[in-house]
Design an enzyme around this catalytic site. Structure first.
Site, mmCIF file in Angstrom:
data_model
loop_
_atom_site.group_PDB
_atom_site.id
_atom_site.type_symbol
_atom_site.label_atom_id
_atom_site.label_comp_id
_atom_site.label_asym_id
_atom_site.label_seq_id
_atom_site.Cartn_x
_atom_site.Cartn_y
_atom_site.Cartn_z
ATOM 1 N N GLU A 116 0.825 -1.207 0.000
ATOM 2 C CA GLU A 116 0.000 0.000 0.000
ATOM 3 C C GLU A 116 0.864 1.264 0.000
ATOM 4 O O GLU A 116 0.408 2.330 0.420
ATOM 5 C CB GLU A 116 -0.924 0.012 1.226
ATOM 6 C CG GLU A 116 -1.887 -1.152 1.323
ATOM 7 C CD GLU A 116 -2.986 -1.142 0.264
ATOM 8 O OE1 GLU A 116 -3.006 -0.202 -0.567
ATOM 9 O OE2 GLU A 116 -3.800 -2.080 0.261
ATOM 10 N N HIS A 139 -2.498 2.141 8.591
ATOM 11 C CA HIS A 139 -3.628 1.371 8.060
ATOM 12 C C HIS A 139 -3.705 0.044 8.789
ATOM 13 O O HIS A 139 -2.702 -0.661 8.931
ATOM 14 C CB HIS A 139 -3.466 1.120 6.558
ATOM 15 C CG HIS A 139 -4.381 0.042 6.042
ATOM 16 N ND1 HIS A 139 -5.755 0.134 6.140
ATOM 17 C CD2 HIS A 139 -4.127 -1.154 5.452
ATOM 18 C CE1 HIS A 139 -6.302 -0.955 5.616
ATOM 19 N NE2 HIS A 139 -5.335 -1.753 5.200
ATOM 20 N N HIS A 141 -6.616 -3.391 10.021
ATOM 21 C CA HIS A 141 -7.882 -4.073 9.771
ATOM 22 C C HIS A 141 -8.717 -4.105 11.048
ATOM 23 O O HIS A 141 -9.000 -5.175 11.599
ATOM 24 C CB HIS A 141 -7.624 -5.488 9.247
ATOM 25 C CG HIS A 141 -6.874 -5.520 7.961
ATOM 26 N ND1 HIS A 141 -6.290 -6.653 7.447
ATOM 27 C CD2 HIS A 141 -6.618 -4.537 7.050
ATOM 28 C CE1 HIS A 141 -5.698 -6.382 6.293
ATOM 29 N NE2 HIS A 141 -5.879 -5.095 6.035
ATOM 30 N N HIS A 210 -12.764 -3.631 4.407
ATOM 31 C CA HIS A 210 -11.311 -3.830 4.384
ATOM 32 C C HIS A 210 -10.672 -3.355 5.692
ATOM 33 O O HIS A 210 -10.051 -4.137 6.396
ATOM 34 C CB HIS A 210 -10.723 -3.083 3.178
ATOM 35 C CG HIS A 210 -9.252 -3.254 3.003
ATOM 36 N ND1 HIS A 210 -8.627 -3.039 1.787
ATOM 37 C CD2 HIS A 210 -8.254 -3.591 3.866
ATOM 38 C CE1 HIS A 210 -7.329 -3.262 1.910
ATOM 39 N NE2 HIS A 210 -7.074 -3.587 3.174
#
Length: 278
Positions: A116, A139, A141, A210
């Site tokens: 990413e 980032h 989850h 996501h």
């Protein structure tokens, strides 16, 4: 040069990846972090003019030319970072033309920076244009907020308002609201561009089905944003589907009063009064 393992930024990254893994938000190789490092932070630990190898970025990162980032590796497990930072992390430098990056340190057993990376660097560009003190993109989850994207309207105003109503602190912590990107293929320039566009006016971007991306001036700042959103989403997921429904919640009028008390301006278009006129 001092040992890079003793650098405050390295210790902080190791601690943060452990926290994310222990929270259950970084299963297998899920999640990624990047931190902009100041020259004063790194000069005693690494020669930033010595490169191990160079690779094209595939997009224009010229606003970040010459900047150095500590980044998690692609396919690496957050649970392993603390015991072997040099294999699971890397330090990269954006080239002078912004077209490629140089590996300065890390990935000692092979690999590449997070898949990413496009999303991270594009979001860094946008957030730095909004806040010169910006440093971190995270980032992960996060479970509850990911679950919420399956059952809640993905309209950003509605999504934000629901979160604000769950915990009193939410409006104070993220008055700029939550942005939402519909499901997109992970690891693409397109996802990076969509996320960066949202970060023009929000430090939090939810990736539907996501996870979540948070931007902050420090690791604690970025983590705190994600943590607060996740707790609000968890409360919502625990109460929203009772047969009785939600019988009471924090009202728009109460949220306006809260904003006035803590001197924050709610994002426009969400509340019915004051800073968020519909």
């Amino acid at each position: 040069m001092y040992s890079i393992y003793e650098a405050p930024f390295m210790k902080e990254m190791c601690e943060m990846t452990q926290n994310l893994w222990r929270n259950g938000w970084a299963e297998k190789n899920g999640g990624n972090i990047s931190q902009l490092l100041e020259a004063s932070e790194i000069k005693h630990y690494l020669d930033t003019d010595r490169y191990l190898w160079t690779e094209p970025l595939g997009f224009d990162a010229s606003p970040l030319a010459g900047n150095v980032f500590l980044v998690s590796g692609s396919g690496k497990y957050f649970k392993n970072v603390q015991k072997n930072p040099a294999d699971n992390l890397c330090i990269i430098k954006v080239s002078s033309d912004g077209a490629s990056y140089h590996l300065l340190w890390g990935l000692e057993n092979g690999g590449r920076p997070t898949s990413e990376l496009a999303s991270h660097l594009k979001c860094h560009i946008v957030r730095l244009s909004q806040d010169p003190d910006h440093r971190v993109i995270l980032h992960t989850h996060a479970t509850a907020v990911s679950a919420m994207t399956f059952v809640h309207d993905l309209d950003e105003a509605k999504f934000t308002r629901t979160l604000w109503q769950m915990i009193t602190e939410c409006l104070v912590v993220f008055p700029d609201g939550v942005a939402v990107v519909p499901w997109m293929v992970a690891g693409t320039n397109e996802l990076g561009e969509a996320s960066a566009a949202k970060m023009n006016d929000s430090r939090i971007v939810v990736w539907a089905h996501h996870g979540i991306m948070g931007a902050g001036t420090t690791m604690d700042d970025a983590f705190g944003l994600v943590e607060t959103v996740e707790k609000a989403a968890k409360i919502y997921m625990q109460i929203a589907h009772f047969p009785t429904g939600i019988k009471q919640a924090i009202t728009d009028e109460e949220l306006v009063a809260l904003a006035e008390r803590f001197n924050v301006v709610p994002k426009a278009g969400i509340l019915k009064e004051a800073g968020g006129v519909k």
